[in-house]
Design a protein around this motif. Structure first.
Motif: not given
Ligand code: FE
Ligand code: MD6
Length: 213
Positions: A131, A133, A187, A210
């Protein structure tokens, strides 16, 4: 694969520009991290979320910080409240913040200001498919990812889903930082193998910090 062979692979493989692997960087923090984690999961328990496609994820998740990442039938989003409890997510413990800032600075990102920490729990058999981010509003800031407990094989791909992946063996206390040109690379995490970690038992915990907003 044998751990020594992986150590060699981890060294030999140049990570893409913007990404850094910091083996053992979190080790001085792990005692305090584990205690803080227990407090968090008492207030915001791990849960297996539903994907937009209607499947239950094999990884259990929770969050701390001003915002938390969630998946549901309606898609992926960051929320200020935990939909399970109806309360704000637990605040980010000082030890979490200190580790995230130290690791980001070490990797060349001295201005990291995380407002969210997604906490993933893998049990043997859990995996996370490839996926990106990309639900954050700010891609100028990196992601700091901390591995605790059982080792796992992390897959680090490229800009496109079909790009070849590098394999990184992530062990207890390892930190990955990535941002800049690799911020949106695909990743994932391969199926967790059975095992028992001396401190954390039969699980792997991953913290990803994040800047969401
Ligand atoms: Fe991720
Ligand atoms: C994990 N991590 O390691 C899942 N995403 O359990 C992620 O999906 C991730 O580790 C972005 C940056 C670092 C990560």
């Amino acid at each position: 694969m044998h751990a020594d062979l992986f150590a060699e692979l981890n060294d030999a493989q140049q990570l893409p520009e913007g990404a850094s692997f910091l083996p053992g960087f979190a080790l001085p923090f792990v005692g305090e991290l584990a205690r803080a984690l227990e407090q968090i999961t008492q207030q915001a328990p791990f849960r297996k979320m539903i994907t937009p496609g209607g499947n239950q994820m094999s990884v259990a998740m929770t969050n701390c910080g001003d915002f938390g990442w969630i998946s549901s039938r309606n898609g992926y989003e960051y929320l200020g409240q935990d939909p399970v409890t109806g309360h704000p997510w637990p605040s980010m413990p000082d030890v979490f913040m200190a580790l995230a800032l130290d690791a980001a600075a070490k990797a060349g990102y001295p201005f990291f200001a995380p407002d969210a920490c997604l906490i993933n729990r893998y049990e043997p058999g859990s995996r996370l498919s490839l996926h990106q981010d990309k639900n954050e509003h700010d891609f100028s800031q990196p992601i700091v990812s901390v591995s605790l407990g059982l080792p796992a094989t992390f897959e680090f791909g490229g800009k496109k889903r079909r790009d070849p992946v590098r394999l990184i063996s992530v062990q207890h206390g390892d930190v990955l930082v990535w941002g800049g040109p690799s911020r949106l690379f695909y990743h994932g995490v391969r199926t967790l193998r059975a095992g028992v970690h001396p401190d954390l038992g039969a699980q792997r915990i991953n913290l990803t910090f994040r800047r969401s907003h």
